[in-house]
Write a protein that holds these residues in place. Sequence first.
Motif, PDB file in Angstrom:
ATOM      1  N   ALA A 144       0.850  -1.161   0.026  1.00 55.79           N
ATOM      2  CA  ALA A 144      -0.037   0.195  -0.018  1.00 55.79           C
ATOM      3  C   ALA A 144       0.820   1.144   0.048  1.00 55.79           C
ATOM      4  O   ALA A 144       0.440   2.143  -0.491  1.00 55.79           O
ATOM      5  CB  ALA A 144      -1.054  -0.044   1.386  1.00 55.79           C
ATOM      6  N   TYR A 148       1.166   4.040  -3.123  1.00 57.97           N
ATOM      7  CA  TYR A 148       0.758   5.507  -2.764  1.00 57.97           C
ATOM      8  C   TYR A 148       1.897   6.351  -3.285  1.00 57.97           C
ATOM      9  O   TYR A 148       1.757   7.154  -4.087  1.00 57.97           O
ATOM     10  CB  TYR A 148       0.692   5.664  -1.228  1.00 57.97           C
ATOM     11  CG  TYR A 148       0.631   6.963  -0.914  1.00 57.97           C
ATOM     12  CD1 TYR A 148      -0.488   7.638  -1.063  1.00 57.97           C
ATOM     13  CD2 TYR A 148       1.795   7.825  -0.806  1.00 57.97           C
ATOM     14  CE1 TYR A 148      -0.736   9.105  -0.508  1.00 57.97           C
ATOM     15  CE2 TYR A 148       1.785   9.226  -0.242  1.00 57.97           C
ATOM     16  CZ  TYR A 148       0.593   9.917  -0.270  1.00 57.97           C
ATOM     17  OH  TYR A 148       0.338  11.059  -0.045  1.00 57.97           O
ATOM     18  N   ALA A 160      -3.945   7.286   1.448  1.00 58.66           N
ATOM     19  CA  ALA A 160      -3.682   6.038   2.081  1.00 58.66           C
ATOM     20  C   ALA A 160      -4.038   6.243   3.444  1.00 58.66           C
ATOM     21  O   ALA A 160      -3.468   6.943   4.219  1.00 58.66           O
ATOM     22  CB  ALA A 160      -2.226   5.947   1.834  1.00 58.66           C
TER      23      ALA A 160
END
Length: 169
Positions: A144, A148, A160
């Motif tokens: 993640a 981002y 995020a």
Amino acid sequence: MAIRQKAVATLPTLMRALRKPPPSLPQRLPSLRRAFSLYDQVNLIDNVPEDQLRFQGYTDTGFTVNGVEYEGSLLAVGNLLLSWSPKKMSDITAESLSIFQTVRPIPEILIIGTGRYIQPVDPEVRKFIRSAGMKIEAIDSRNASSTYNILNEEGRIVAAALLPYGVSS
């Protein structure tokens, strides 16, 4: 014969050393120079402005962003970084994401970092995010933060919500 006996005598010590867990050091996000997965890439574009957020590493308890270590969960919206209260997936609610009712411009996507493992997002949270006009993607926190970075470096409006990598439930 003596060399063989010495090698056999050393084998138990070697096996014990290999079984020991490695020391807990901050882990750096993987770079495309070592892997070919898009999610593993950290720096997609050279000459990124200094004021642009860039996740550079992670530990079980936090993240390194632009050279600063942060403990706990983080919420990143564009180039704004906030401490975020959820400690586990069940703490993520529409209320914990209520900033998206007021932030403008509305990010096109919210990336939720679910900790060490990918976990399902509560249907009410999905409904709330969609009603705010965003898409949602839930993946492990390491990927993640890398995703981002990539989207932010491309100039996309992205957000995020990241739990530390050590979170597993």
